[in-house]
Design a protein around this motif. Structure first.
Motif, PDB file in Angstrom:
ATOM      1  N   ASN A 183       0.832  -1.201   0.000  1.00  0.00           N
ATOM      2  CA  ASN A 183       0.000   0.000   0.000  1.00  0.00           C
ATOM      3  C   ASN A 183       0.866   1.251   0.000  1.00  0.00           C
ATOM      4  O   ASN A 183       2.067   1.196   0.295  1.00  0.00           O
ATOM      5  N   VAL A 184       0.236   2.371  -0.330  1.00  0.00           N
ATOM      6  CA  VAL A 184       0.926   3.653  -0.467  1.00  0.00           C
ATOM      7  C   VAL A 184       0.253   4.687   0.426  1.00  0.00           C
ATOM      8  O   VAL A 184      -0.977   4.756   0.499  1.00  0.00           O
ATOM      9  N   ILE A 185       1.058   5.495   1.079  1.00  0.00           N
ATOM     10  CA  ILE A 185       0.580   6.671   1.808  1.00  0.00           C
ATOM     11  C   ILE A 185       1.022   7.922   1.053  1.00  0.00           C
ATOM     12  O   ILE A 185       2.200   8.071   0.705  1.00  0.00           O
ATOM     13  N   CYS A 186       0.087   8.827   0.784  1.00  0.00           N
ATOM     14  CA  CYS A 186       0.389  10.130   0.190  1.00  0.00           C
ATOM     15  C   CYS A 186       0.174  11.217   1.239  1.00  0.00           C
ATOM     16  O   CYS A 186      -0.970  11.633   1.471  1.00  0.00           O
ATOM     17  N   PRO A 187       1.220  11.669   1.893  1.00  0.00           N
ATOM     18  CA  PRO A 187       1.048  12.732   2.879  1.00  0.00           C
ATOM     19  C   PRO A 187       0.727  14.069   2.221  1.00  0.00           C
ATOM     20  O   PRO A 187       1.142  14.350   1.092  1.00  0.00           O
ATOM     21  N   GLY A 188      -0.005  14.893   2.944  1.00  0.00           N
ATOM     22  CA  GLY A 188      -0.143  16.297   2.581  1.00  0.00           C
ATOM     23  C   GLY A 188       1.010  17.081   3.182  1.00  0.00           C
ATOM     24  O   GLY A 188       2.114  16.563   3.342  1.00  0.00           O
ATOM     25  N   VAL A 189       0.772  18.338   3.534  1.00  0.00           N
ATOM     26  CA  VAL A 189       1.822  19.151   4.151  1.00  0.00           C
ATOM     27  C   VAL A 189       2.007  18.697   5.592  1.00  0.00           C
ATOM     28  O   VAL A 189       1.117  18.844   6.430  1.00  0.00           O
ATOM     29  N   VAL A 190       3.146  18.095   5.858  1.00  0.00           N
ATOM     30  CA  VAL A 190       3.489  17.566   7.180  1.00  0.00           C
ATOM     31  C   VAL A 190       4.672  18.367   7.709  1.00  0.00           C
ATOM     32  O   VAL A 190       5.689  18.519   7.016  1.00  0.00           O
ATOM     33  N   LEU A 191       4.564  18.849   8.912  1.00  0.00           N
ATOM     34  CA  LEU A 191       5.581  19.745   9.472  1.00  0.00           C
ATOM     35  C   LEU A 191       6.748  18.948  10.055  1.00  0.00           C
ATOM     36  O   LEU A 191       6.970  18.888  11.259  1.00  0.00           O
ATOM     37  N   THR A 192       7.515  18.339   9.154  1.00  0.00           N
ATOM     38  CA  THR A 192       8.752  17.663   9.537  1.00  0.00           C
ATOM     39  C   THR A 192       9.846  18.701   9.739  1.00  0.00           C
ATOM     40  O   THR A 192       9.686  19.884   9.439  1.00  0.00           O
ATOM     41  N   GLU A 193      11.008  18.225  10.209  1.00  0.00           N
ATOM     42  CA  GLU A 193      12.135  19.137  10.375  1.00  0.00           C
ATOM     43  C   GLU A 193      12.509  19.799   9.053  1.00  0.00           C
ATOM     44  O   GLU A 193      12.795  20.998   9.006  1.00  0.00           O
ATOM     45  N   ALA A 194      12.523  19.010   7.971  1.00  0.00           N
ATOM     46  CA  ALA A 194      12.916  19.560   6.673  1.00  0.00           C
ATOM     47  C   ALA A 194      11.924  20.609   6.185  1.00  0.00           C
ATOM     48  O   ALA A 194      12.313  21.645   5.640  1.00  0.00           O
ATOM     49  N   VAL A 195      10.640  20.329   6.365  1.00  0.00           N
ATOM     50  CA  VAL A 195       9.618  21.295   5.939  1.00  0.00           C
ATOM     51  C   VAL A 195       9.751  22.592   6.731  1.00  0.00           C
ATOM     52  O   VAL A 195       9.719  23.695   6.172  1.00  0.00           O
ATOM     53  N   LYS A 196       9.922  22.465   8.015  1.00  0.00           N
ATOM     54  CA  LYS A 196      10.056  23.663   8.854  1.00  0.00           C
ATOM     55  C   LYS A 196      11.274  24.481   8.467  1.00  0.00           C
ATOM     56  O   LYS A 196      11.286  25.705   8.566  1.00  0.00           O
ATOM     57  N   GLN A 197      12.318  23.792   7.990  1.00  0.00           N
ATOM     58  CA  GLN A 197      13.553  24.472   7.627  1.00  0.00           C
ATOM     59  C   GLN A 197      13.433  25.214   6.304  1.00  0.00           C
ATOM     60  O   GLN A 197      13.988  26.304   6.135  1.00  0.00           O
ATOM     61  N   HIS A 198      12.676  24.648   5.353  1.00  0.00           N
ATOM     62  CA  HIS A 198      12.683  25.172   3.996  1.00  0.00           C
ATOM     63  C   HIS A 198      11.458  26.002   3.611  1.00  0.00           C
ATOM     64  O   HIS A 198      11.501  26.751   2.645  1.00  0.00           O
ATOM     65  N   LEU A 199      10.377  25.852   4.340  1.00  0.00           N
ATOM     66  CA  LEU A 199       9.170  26.593   3.984  1.00  0.00           C
ATOM     67  C   LEU A 199       9.045  27.855   4.824  1.00  0.00           C
ATOM     68  O   LEU A 199       9.308  27.842   6.028  1.00  0.00           O
ATOM     69  N   THR A 200       8.611  28.911   4.208  1.00  0.00           N
ATOM     70  CA  THR A 200       8.441  30.174   4.921  1.00  0.00           C
ATOM     71  C   THR A 200       7.171  30.142   5.770  1.00  0.00           C
ATOM     72  O   THR A 200       6.259  29.332   5.531  1.00  0.00           O
TER      73      THR A 200
END
Length: 252
Positions: A183-200
């Protein structure tokens, strides 16, 4: 969840974010966990945190784009814990320079393919024989909402993530009668460390405004879905693509 105690699981890309949360959740449910990450020290830190809490885990370096490295992590699971029941293939990346079709360099596509498609292919080739020896198991792949989001600003990442869906359906169709679920999981916007670092902050605020929910995702949200699919509670789910995104995309 039912049926996870004593099972052996690999989490690829488990050094941070969704993978680390999944490793911790599987261990909390009683599974033995092998954590692989290109940053081997990150994998080791997550494993150590699990062991310090009473769980069972080891960490090691994994280059998911290498067949030898994929074979090595599967061998480590078998040698350390006696077999393999679960493989969460959670590698993603290669988005630098990924823009529209007329301006995306072919080298960017090649990199995206290696990380987002080839790695999952190699994981499956390494893991499935060992699962079949055990009478079945669960392959769980991380894709992305980008695969179906129709973004005008990005081409390679959505293309190469879509390929995972075909892979999972192939594995489910080919090996379902032998006890393997894919099976496959498609996450939406998840506030991981990388996301927090790169997204404004502006992007995060705009993303929240587009979601019919009170918050954006957390790694534990995806870990819960992966763990369900790995467990006996998810035994009747096979060959499916699940969007876990707070309602950002509502799909059949």
């Amino acid at each position: 969840m039912r049926g996870l105690k004593g099972k052996v699981g690999i989490v690829a890309g488990g050094g941070r974010g969704i993978g680390a949360a999944t490793a911790r959740r599987l261990a909390a449910e009683g599974a033995h966990v092998v954590i692989g990450d290109l940053q081997g020290d990150w994998a080791g830190e997550v494993a150590e945190s699990i062991r310090s809490g009473g769980g069972s885990a080891i960490g090691m370096m994994l280059d998911g784009t290498s067949a030898d490295s994929q074979a090595a992590i599967v061998a480590a699971a078998v040698e350390t814990f006696g077999g393999l029941d679960i493989y969460h293939s959670n590698l993603a990346g290669g988005t630098g320079g990924d823009i529209d079709i007329l301006n995306c360099p072919v080298e960017v596509l090649d990199t995206s393919f290696a990380i987002n498609t080839k790695s999952h292919f190699l994981a499956s080739q390494a893991a499935l024989p060992r699962m079949l020896e055990r009478g079945g198991g669960a392959m769980i792949y991380t894709s992305s909402g980008a695969a179906s989001g129709g973004a005008a600003w990005q081409v390679a990442y959505p293309m190469t993530k879509n390929a995972i869906h075909a892979l999972a359906r192939h594995v489910a169709s080919k090996f379902g009668k032998q006890g393997v679920r894919a099976n496959v999981i498609c996450p939406g916007v998840v506030l991981t460390e990388a996301v927090k670092q790169h997204l404004t902050d502006e992007y995060v605020e705009r993303a929240l405004g587009a979601v019919p929910h009170t918050r954006l995702g957390q790694p534990d949200d995806i870990a819960a879905a992966v763990t369900f699919l790995a467990s006996d509670d998810g035994a009747w789910v096979n060959g499916q693509v699940w969007h876990v995104n707070g309602g950002a995309q509502m799909r059949d």
